[in-house]
Design an enzyme around this catalytic site. Structure first.
Site, PDB file in Angstrom:
ATOM      1  N   THR A 184       0.855  -1.175   0.000  1.00 41.66           N
ATOM      2  CA  THR A 184       0.000   0.000   0.000  1.00 41.66           C
ATOM      3  C   THR A 184       0.895   1.230   0.000  1.00 41.66           C
ATOM      4  O   THR A 184       1.921   1.271   0.670  1.00 41.66           O
ATOM      5  CB  THR A 184      -1.034  -0.019   1.157  1.00 41.66           C
ATOM      6  N   CYS A 234      -3.010   7.451   7.914  1.00 38.84           N
ATOM      7  CA  CYS A 234      -3.591   6.115   7.819  1.00 38.84           C
ATOM      8  C   CYS A 234      -2.625   5.071   8.379  1.00 38.84           C
ATOM      9  O   CYS A 234      -1.438   5.324   8.524  1.00 38.84           O
ATOM     10  CB  CYS A 234      -3.865   5.762   6.356  1.00 38.84           C
ATOM     11  N   HIS A 293      -5.669  -1.083   4.779  1.00 38.16           N
ATOM     12  CA  HIS A 293      -5.309   0.340   4.762  1.00 38.16           C
ATOM     13  C   HIS A 293      -6.430   1.090   5.490  1.00 38.16           C
ATOM     14  O   HIS A 293      -7.493   1.340   4.933  1.00 38.16           O
ATOM     15  CB  HIS A 293      -5.168   0.812   3.314  1.00 38.16           C
TER      16      HIS A 293
END
Lengths: 198, 160
Positions: free
Chosen positions: B23, B29, B46
């Site tokens: 990711t 995040c 994620h």
């Protein structure tokens, strides 16, 4: 969230007026002609943000200001590192392009650029729609696009599944390009569009 | 042949070795990886926000609690054994600061705390983490070796 076609059209007009003023200030600042694209108004689903804003992995410089007042939102000027270096070099009349990762003078010059761009955008918006708006001080990041986006969008700890973005491309001087984004907060649309009576 | 599967924002993917999960551009995040090294199955999520209870609306994969629960369910369906699961995570930065003003909500920090809590609730040990700071991270997880590769722009690269 759903937005009617006529509202999207009106938002485009707002983007046009605001970005036009922002482009003019940038061109005065750099003493060069700056062109702007017709703004795009997007309602982007979260999982498509990458496609809308560029690869998550690419490194860009972001100048971020919060728009406070009657119709709050977020304004971000995102530009490639080389563009940021060229702008800083011009503004500071340096013989070479500075290293923006370490050069504090260059960083503060760029923050000032963010300030001026966003301020002129907001002043135009205020005049046009009659709402009171003022910018925060600028914050800056040189990082991956994805990290910049989530840093900006998640600050308040909530996010819709779709994000409304008014997006204009600025370009002109050789090697200088950037994107200007305005993201109105949820409740701000009615205020901004009030002048249209829609 | 090994493929690299990309996990988007507010999403998760479960896969088998020798594939890798990746990711890109984690800011506040969190990228969390859960894996069973014996069955060679791993998942990466994620996560954008700490808790669905505060503001459950829309996509449940935005939130730490709901996203992790969904990912674990899928992993169990594929036959992972709970007691063998281990976790690693990265992300949770505070990307912007406005002068001296402290941010209202340290969302990155809260995301990290929440993921840690949810893992604890699920009884999955968090082996290692790389969280915080004011910079983005791109992570790649090798399901086979259990290595989590963390790349940053100006803060180096590491394998945790």
């Amino acid at each position: 969230m759903e937005i009617s076609a006529i509202r999207l059209e009106a938002l485009k007009e707002i983007g046009n007026i605001g970005s036009g003023h922002a482009a003019t200030s940038l061109s005065k600042l750099l003493q060069a002609r700056i062109d702007m694209s017709v703004p795009k108004v997007w309602l982007v689903p979260l999982e498509k943000l990458g496609e809308a804003l560029g690869e998550y992995d690419t490194v860009q410089v972001a100048l971020y200001l919060k728009v406070e007042g009657d119709a709050p939102g977020k304004a971000i000027f995102v530009l490639p590192i080389e563009s940021a270096r060229v702008i800083a070099q011009k503004l500071l009349s340096l013989p070479e392009r500075p290293d923006i990762f370490s050069d504090e003078m260059a960083q503060s010059a760029l923050q000032e650029v963010g300030n001026i761009l966003v301020s002129s955008f907001i002043i135009a918006l205020s005049k046009f729609s009659g709402v009171l708006l003022h910018p925060s001080i600028p914050a800056m990041a040189i990082d991956m696009v994805g990290a910049i986006i989530d840093g900006v969008l998640l600050e308040e700890g909530i996010i819709d599944d779709d994000v409304l973005i008014i997006d204009t491309k600025l370009s002109g001087v050789k090697e200088v390009e950037g994107k200007f984004f305005f993201i109105p907060s949820k409740g701000s649309l009615d205020k901004l569009l009030g002048v249209f009576g829609i | 042949m090994s493929k690299t599967i990309i996990v988007g924002m507010a999403d998760y993917k479960v896969d088998k070795a020798p594939d890798k999960l990746m990711t890109a551009g984690l800011g506040s995040c969190i990228g969390v990886c859960v894996y069973d090294s014996l069955s060679q199955i791993g998942g990466m999520a994620h996560i954008m926000l700490p808790n669905s209870l505060e503001s459950l609306q829309g996509n449940p994969m935005k939130y730490a609690d709901t996203c992790l629960a969904m990912m674990l369910e899928e992993m169990f369906r594929l036959g992972v054994i709970k007691s063998r699961l281990k976790a690693k995570m990265a992300g949770g930065a505070q990307m912007f600061s406005f002068g001296n003003k402290a941010p209202l909500l340290k969302i990155g920090e809260r995301n990290a705390q929440s993921v840690e809590q949810e893992l604890k609730k699920a009884g999955i040990p968090l082996l290692v983490h790389d969280v915080g700071g004011n910079f983005g991270r791109t992570i790649t997880f090798d399901i086979q070796s259990g290595d989590l590769h963390v790349r940053t722009i100006n803060h180096g690269e590491k394998v945790i």
